[in-house]
Each structure stands twice: as structure tokens, then as C-alpha cells.
Design an enzyme around this catalytic site. Structure first.
Site, PDB file in Angstrom:
ATOM      1  N   GLY A 124       0.800  -1.221   0.000  1.00 53.87           N
ATOM      2  CA  GLY A 124       0.000   0.000   0.000  1.00 53.87           C
ATOM      3  C   GLY A 124       0.828   1.263   0.000  1.00 53.87           C
ATOM      4  O   GLY A 124       0.351   2.337   0.330  1.00 53.87           O
ATOM      5  N   ASP A 174       1.823   1.509 -14.387  1.00 54.78           N
ATOM      6  CA  ASP A 174       2.499   0.653 -13.415  1.00 54.78           C
ATOM      7  C   ASP A 174       2.895  -0.690 -14.022  1.00 54.78           C
ATOM      8  O   ASP A 174       4.036  -1.139 -13.902  1.00 54.78           O
ATOM      9  CB  ASP A 174       1.592   0.403 -12.198  1.00 54.78           C
TER      10      ASP A 174
HETATM   11  C1  GLA Z   1      -1.730   4.698 -10.065  1.00 50.84           C
HETATM   12  C2  GLA Z   1      -2.280   4.033 -11.323  1.00 50.84           C
HETATM   13  C3  GLA Z   1      -1.503   4.501 -12.557  1.00 50.84           C
HETATM   14  C4  GLA Z   1      -1.414   6.014 -12.623  1.00 50.84           C
HETATM   15  C5  GLA Z   1      -0.980   6.601 -11.282  1.00 50.84           C
HETATM   16  C6  GLA Z   1      -1.049   8.103 -11.257  1.00 50.84           C
HETATM   17  O1  GLA Z   1      -0.429   4.270  -9.804  1.00 50.84           O
HETATM   18  O2  GLA Z   1      -2.194   2.630 -11.216  1.00 50.84           O
HETATM   19  O3  GLA Z   1      -2.089   3.960 -13.717  1.00 50.84           O
HETATM   20  O4  GLA Z   1      -2.638   6.560 -13.035  1.00 50.84           O
HETATM   21  O5  GLA Z   1      -1.758   6.104 -10.203  1.00 50.84           O
HETATM   22  O6  GLA Z   1      -0.121   8.656 -12.132  1.00 50.84           O
END
Ligand code: GLA
Length: 387
Positions: A124, A174
Site C-alpha cells: 500500500g 504501473d
Molecule cells: C496509479 C495508477 C496509474 C497512474 C498513477 C497516477 O499508480 O495505477 O495507472 O494513473 O496512479 O499517475
């Protein structure tokens, strides 16, 4: 690590015969926040910390999951006939979601497996422990069942499972950063068409330091989906005035020219962030290529201000970490990273200033917030692999 988790696997599942060990990294985003679902650019990198996994096929259809990060839950059992999300399934909704998503994409997993995970990304924290588990699961399925699927597709399948199975409307950043990670490089990704380029991160006498606020957050219960839909509405309002497919297609000037078409101040601020942050990201990568780390740092700082004032996803914990960081001599740039609302900040700090940084920012944070932050000096690592 390999021997240690193989031993753990044997302890949990009886023996470790035929089991293989895998790893997928976590990620940190250097700049380009909340741009990935707006058709903009991002600039994340994979880390050397991440999720280790031990897996082997079973002869039946059972799926047995165990995580050393959630030992109190013991072995959680599911099966190939039960690929639906549930509260009781807890963290196993992530690997289950990926197994389900493979099936949806025409790659039906033909048998069960035993899977043990062990992560060293703080849970988290906003360093994408969930995307790390998703990409790791996809990588393991490809290896065990012989699917022909590229790393880029593993990222897309991970995102698909998170969106459709776990109902978090995340963008591609990500999973992409993790699946495509490259040692000592960040990834300059255009989320409009997934074209990308690796950019070496040579910080000459400085390092990336992550400060974890220890304020827990989950994307599902945050305002993430709300921000996303505010941007979508703002875009459709802008589309009444200007021909544009995404906010990422707008430069600052064009945005200013047409922003009056957006029907509320709040949505105007959200869209402004998305447009300006995307432009900042492009400029930051140019600065880095020109070896102008100081300019890169200034753009990181401006990113935080925009996330704080226009996008409003920071909060007192992240603001304290960043604003205290800015006061320390030798800090080149500092900003929140990831979705926000808690999680981590990323700072570029000169080698000789790192100890002072950790000490003073740590003390000021504890004083103001009441509990401690954790600090990690990190390195940029490779994508998923067999160990
Ligand atoms: C999270 C989401 C990503 C992106 C970020 C903000 O990590 O999983 O896809 O949107 O927030 O940049």
C-alpha cells in the site's frame, strides 16, 4: 533469497520438487502523474525491490496461494472453476484476476498451481505492489504453460485484470514500467500509443530516495476513479470547442485558449493539471537528455505543486514530506509519486545530503504527523525474470 523462499515453499506445500523461482519489480514514477489515463506521457522506472514468487503446476484444477506478507491468512485456496473476485480471497484476487484475464484473452490456463509470493515492497505504499504481483503472475503463467505473449502484453493483461476483475480503473503506467523495466533506465512512455524509449538515469553524484508516508491507502477506496471521471467530463466539454481526442494532445496554449468550455472550476483545475503535467514530463526528459538534472528537479517540484493545488491528491502527509524535503540543501527535486492520497514521495538527493535529508525530513514528519516515515535509497532494476 532464492533458497530461503524455496525452503518456505517446501514448508507450506510439503516439498519444493519442480518449483521455480521468479521475480518482478516494483516501480517508482519520476514524473508524469495522473497523465496515463489522459493520453499523456509518463516517466517511471522499475526498482530492484519487488515480488518474489515460487510456483509449480498441479495435476488438478486447484489454485493454492500463500504470501509471506500475509502469513496470518495461511494458504488461500481457489480453483480454475472459481475465477471470480471475492472479499475472502483477499490479496489472491490479484493473481486470480490475471489467470482469469489470460482466459479472456484466449489463453486458457489448463491446470492448477501452487504459488508462494514474498514481496519486499511496502504494501500500500504506492510503489505498485499489486501491479508487481499481476505482472509476476502473468510471467509465471507464460513460463509454466508456454503461452506466447510479449512482456508488453503481460502489462496490458495485468491492467485488464485490475480494471475488469479488481474494478480499479488504473492506467497502464504501473504494469508497463514493471513488465518493461530496464536496469539504470527510466521509461519514457507515450500512453496514447504505447510508443516508448529508455532513458539512462545517470544522476552524477545523486540518488533516488523514496520516502514512504506510512499512511495506508488503497486505490479502490480513494478518489482515483473520481479524478478519472472528472478528466473525462472536462475532455468532453473541451471537445465542444476544439477537436481533440485526449487531454494529452493539448499544449498549454491551446488549453488556455479553450479552457472556458469546461463547465466547473474544479474540472478546469483537473484538466489543467493533466495538460501541464504532460508537457512538464516531455520537458523533463529533454532536460535529462541534456544532462540538466537541476531543471529535471525543478520540474519535479512543479509537478508536486500542481498535484497539490490543481489535482488535489496529496494531503498533509505527502505535502509535509515534500515541503520539508525542499528545505534541505542538496535536494534536487522532490514530489509525491503514484496515485497520491498517501503512499510515497520520490526525491533526487545529492549523495552527501542523503543522511541529513533522512534525518531532518524524518524528524519534521514525525513531529507534525505523529508517526514515522520510512526512507529507501533505491536503485533502478530490470523487469520480470526467472531466478
Ligand atoms: C496509479 C495508477 C496509474 C497512474 C498513477 C497516477 O499508480 O495505477 O495507472 O494513473 O496512479 O499517475
Amino acid at each position: 533469497m532464492k533458497d530461503k523462499i524455496l525452503r518456505k515453499f517446501a514448508e507450506v506445500f510439503g516439498d519444493a520438487e519442480g518449483a521455480k523461482v521468479y521475480f518482478a519489480p516494483g516501480r517508482v514514477n519520476l514524473i508524469g502523474e495522473h497523465t496515463d489515463y489522459n493520453g499523456g506521457h509518463v516517466f517511471p522506472c522499475a526498482l530492484t525491490i519487488g515480488t518474489y514468487g515460487v510456483a509449480r503446476k498441479r495435476k488438478d484444477n486447484r489454485l493454492l496461494f500463500y504470501s509471506t506478507n500475509f502469513e496470518q491468512l495461511g494458504v488461500l485456496e481457489s480453483s480454475l472453476e472459481d475465477l471470480v473476485p471475492s472479499r475472502e480471497a483477499d490479496w489472491t484476487n490479484y493473481p486470480k484476476g490475471v489467470i482469469w484475464a489470460f482466459g479472456e484473452k484466449g489463453m486458457k490456463v489448463s491446470g492448477g498451481m501452487d504459488l508462494l509470493l514474498s514481496g519486499n515492497i511496502p504494501n500500500g505504499s504506492g510503489l505498485s505492489s499489486s501491479a508487481s504481483v499481476e505482472v509476476l503472475t502473468g510471467f509465471i503463467l507464460r513460463d509454466l504453460f508456454g503461452f506466447e505473449v510479449s512482456n508488453q502484453d503481460l502489462a496490458l493483461i495485468g491492467q485488464y485484470s485490475e480494471n475488469q476483475f479488481n474494478k480499479v480503473n488504473c492506467g497502464i503506467m504501473d504494469q508497463f514500467a514493471i513488465a518493461m523495466g530496464k536496469k539504470d533506465n527510466a521509461i519514457f512512455l507515450d500512453t496514447a500509443d504505447l510508443s516508448y524509449e529508455y532513458a539512462p538515469i545517470a544522476l552524477q553524484g545523486a540518488k533516488i530516495v523514496i520516502a514512504c508516508s506510512n499512511k495506508k491507502r488503497g486505490l479502490g477506496d480513494s478518489k482515483y476513479n473520481e479524478r478519472r471521471s472528472e478528466c473525462e467530463t472536462a475532455l468532453s466539454e473541451l471537445q465542444q470547442a476544439v477537436k481533440v481526442r485526449t487531454l494529452g494532445e493539448l499544449d498549454e496554449e491551446t488549453f488556455e485558449k479553450y479552457q472556458a468550455a469546461i463547465g466547473s472550476d474544479v474540472r478546469r483545475k483537473r484538466a489543467k493539471h493533466a495538460v501541464y503535467e504532460n508537457q512538464r514530463t516531455v520537458r523533463a526528459v529533454e532536460a535529462l537528455k541534456a544532462n540538466d538534472v537541476a531543471e529535471f528537479g525543478r520540474l519535479m517540484n512543479a509537478s508536486h505543486v500542481s498535484l497539490r493545488d490543481d489535482y488535489e491528491v496529496t494531503g498533509i502527509e505527502l505535502d509535509t514530506l515534500v515541503e520539508e524535503a525542499w528545505k534541505v540543501e542538496g535536494v534536487i527535486g522532490s514530489r509525491m509519486t503514484g496515485a497520491g492520497f498517501g503512499g510515497c514521495t520520490v526525491s533526487i538527493v545529492k549523495d552527501e545530503a542523503i543522511d541529513t535529508f533522512i534525518e531532518t525530513v524524518g524528524a519534521a514528519y514525525k513531529e507534525k504527523i505523529g508517526y514515522a516515515a520510512d526512507f529507501y535509497v533505491v536503485e533502478i532494476g530490470d523487469g520480470p525474470r526467472v531466478l
